[in-house]
Write a protein that holds these residues in place. Structure first.
Motif, short mmCIF file in Angstrom:
data_model
loop_
_atom_site.label_atom_id
_atom_site.label_comp_id
_atom_site.label_asym_id
_atom_site.label_seq_id
_atom_site.Cartn_x
_atom_site.Cartn_y
_atom_site.Cartn_z
N THR A 55 0.84 -1.19 0.00
CA THR A 55 0.00 0.00 0.00
C THR A 55 0.88 1.24 0.00
OG1 THR A 55 -0.10 -0.01 2.41
CG2 THR A 55 -1.87 -1.15 1.25
N ALA A 56 0.40 2.25 -0.70
CA ALA A 56 1.14 3.52 -0.76
C ALA A 56 0.98 4.26 0.56
CB ALA A 56 0.61 4.36 -1.90
N SER A 57 2.01 4.97 0.96
CA SER A 57 1.87 5.79 2.16
C SER A 57 1.26 7.13 1.75
CB SER A 57 3.21 5.97 2.86
OG SER A 57 3.97 6.97 2.25
N TRP A 58 0.40 7.63 2.58
CA TRP A 58 -0.32 8.87 2.30
C TRP A 58 0.26 9.99 3.15
CZ3 TRP A 58 -4.58 9.36 -1.07
CH2 TRP A 58 -4.94 8.18 -1.71
N ALA A 59 0.23 11.21 2.60
CA ALA A 59 0.74 12.39 3.30
C ALA A 59 -0.32 13.47 3.31
CB ALA A 59 2.00 12.91 2.60
N THR A 60 -0.35 14.25 4.36
CA THR A 60 -1.30 15.35 4.45
C THR A 60 -0.78 16.52 3.64
OG1 THR A 60 -2.03 14.66 6.63
CG2 THR A 60 -2.48 16.94 6.01
N GLY A 102 -5.51 14.49 -12.06
CA GLY A 102 -5.15 13.07 -12.03
C GLY A 102 -4.40 12.65 -10.77
N ILE A 103 -4.54 13.43 -9.72
CA ILE A 103 -3.85 13.15 -8.46
C ILE A 103 -4.83 12.45 -7.52
CG2 ILE A 103 -2.68 14.15 -6.46
CD1 ILE A 103 -1.96 16.54 -8.36
N ASP A 104 -4.45 11.27 -7.04
CA ASP A 104 -5.28 10.56 -6.07
C ASP A 104 -5.35 11.38 -4.79
OD1 ASP A 104 -5.64 8.36 -7.77
OD2 ASP A 104 -3.82 7.39 -7.03
N CYS A 105 -6.50 11.40 -4.16
CA CYS A 105 -6.62 12.14 -2.91
C CYS A 105 -7.84 11.66 -2.13
CB CYS A 105 -6.70 13.64 -3.17
SG CYS A 105 -8.08 14.14 -4.20
N VAL A 106 -7.80 11.90 -0.83
CA VAL A 106 -8.92 11.60 0.05
C VAL A 106 -9.04 12.72 1.08
CG1 VAL A 106 -8.80 9.09 -0.17
CG2 VAL A 106 -7.49 10.22 1.61
N LEU A 107 -10.26 12.94 1.53
CA LEU A 107 -10.50 13.85 2.64
C LEU A 107 -10.66 13.01 3.90
CD1 LEU A 107 -13.06 16.36 1.10
CD2 LEU A 107 -10.62 16.73 1.53
N ASP A 115 -10.75 19.77 14.64
CA ASP A 115 -9.36 19.56 14.24
C ASP A 115 -9.15 19.70 12.74
OD1 ASP A 115 -8.43 19.13 16.82
OD2 ASP A 115 -8.91 17.00 16.75
N GLY A 116 -10.19 20.00 12.02
CA GLY A 116 -10.06 20.23 10.60
C GLY A 116 -10.30 19.00 9.74
N ILE A 117 -10.20 19.25 8.45
CA ILE A 117 -10.40 18.22 7.44
C ILE A 117 -9.10 18.11 6.64
CG2 ILE A 117 -11.77 17.53 5.44
CD1 ILE A 117 -13.93 19.51 6.63
N GLU A 118 -8.45 16.98 6.73
CA GLU A 118 -7.18 16.77 6.04
C GLU A 118 -7.42 16.38 4.59
OE1 GLU A 118 -4.36 14.05 7.69
OE2 GLU A 118 -4.87 14.64 9.74
N LEU A 119 -6.63 16.96 3.70
CA LEU A 119 -6.59 16.54 2.31
C LEU A 119 -5.30 15.75 2.16
CD1 LEU A 119 -7.68 16.54 -0.57
CD2 LEU A 119 -6.54 18.72 -0.92
N ARG A 120 -5.44 14.45 1.93
CA ARG A 120 -4.27 13.56 1.85
C ARG A 120 -4.08 13.07 0.41
NH1 ARG A 120 -4.87 9.65 7.13
NH2 ARG A 120 -4.77 11.30 8.68
N VAL A 121 -2.81 12.93 0.06
CA VAL A 121 -2.42 12.42 -1.25
C VAL A 121 -1.34 11.35 -1.02
CG1 VAL A 121 -2.91 14.59 -2.44
CG2 VAL A 121 -0.62 14.17 -1.58
N PRO A 122 -1.14 10.46 -2.01
CA PRO A 122 -0.01 9.54 -1.87
C PRO A 122 1.28 10.34 -1.71
CG PRO A 122 -1.44 8.85 -3.65
CD PRO A 122 -1.91 10.21 -3.22
N ALA A 123 2.15 9.88 -0.84
CA ALA A 123 3.39 10.62 -0.57
C ALA A 123 4.16 10.91 -1.85
CB ALA A 123 4.25 9.83 0.41
N ALA A 124 4.11 10.01 -2.81
CA ALA A 124 4.83 10.20 -4.07
C ALA A 124 4.24 11.34 -4.91
CB ALA A 124 4.82 8.91 -4.88
#
Length: 73
Positions: free
Chosen positions: A2-7, A28-33, A46-55
């Motif tokens: 699995t890819a590591s995700w970064a905020t 075309g960037i994968d992301c999740v809230l 505490d807010g809403i994080e927008l995370r993307v794969p670290a790469a």
């Protein structure tokens, strides 16, 4: 594996978080809230994080930094 995700960034309200997520998806960037709050109760603690794969972190930063205001009529 699995890819590591970064905020990428943290928002204090849902509408701007959804707009940013849409901008990344168009690029075309994968992301999740990730909701770190009690938004369903109307409380953004505490807010809403927008995370993307670290790469894709730098690509995500560049996408959100682009200014399209010159293209508006």
């Amino acid at each position: 594996m699995t890819a590591s995700w970064a905020t990428l960034t943290v928002f204090d309200a849902l509408p701007p978080a959804e707009i940013a997520r849409g901008r990344l998806r168009v690029e075309g960037i994968d992301c999740v809230l990730v909701d770190r709050s009690l938004l369903q109760l109307g409380i953004v603690a505490d807010g809403i994080e927008l995370r993307v794969p670290a790469a894709q972190l730098e690509q995500g930063r560049a996408a959100l930094a682009r200014d399209y205001s010159e293209e508006l009529e």
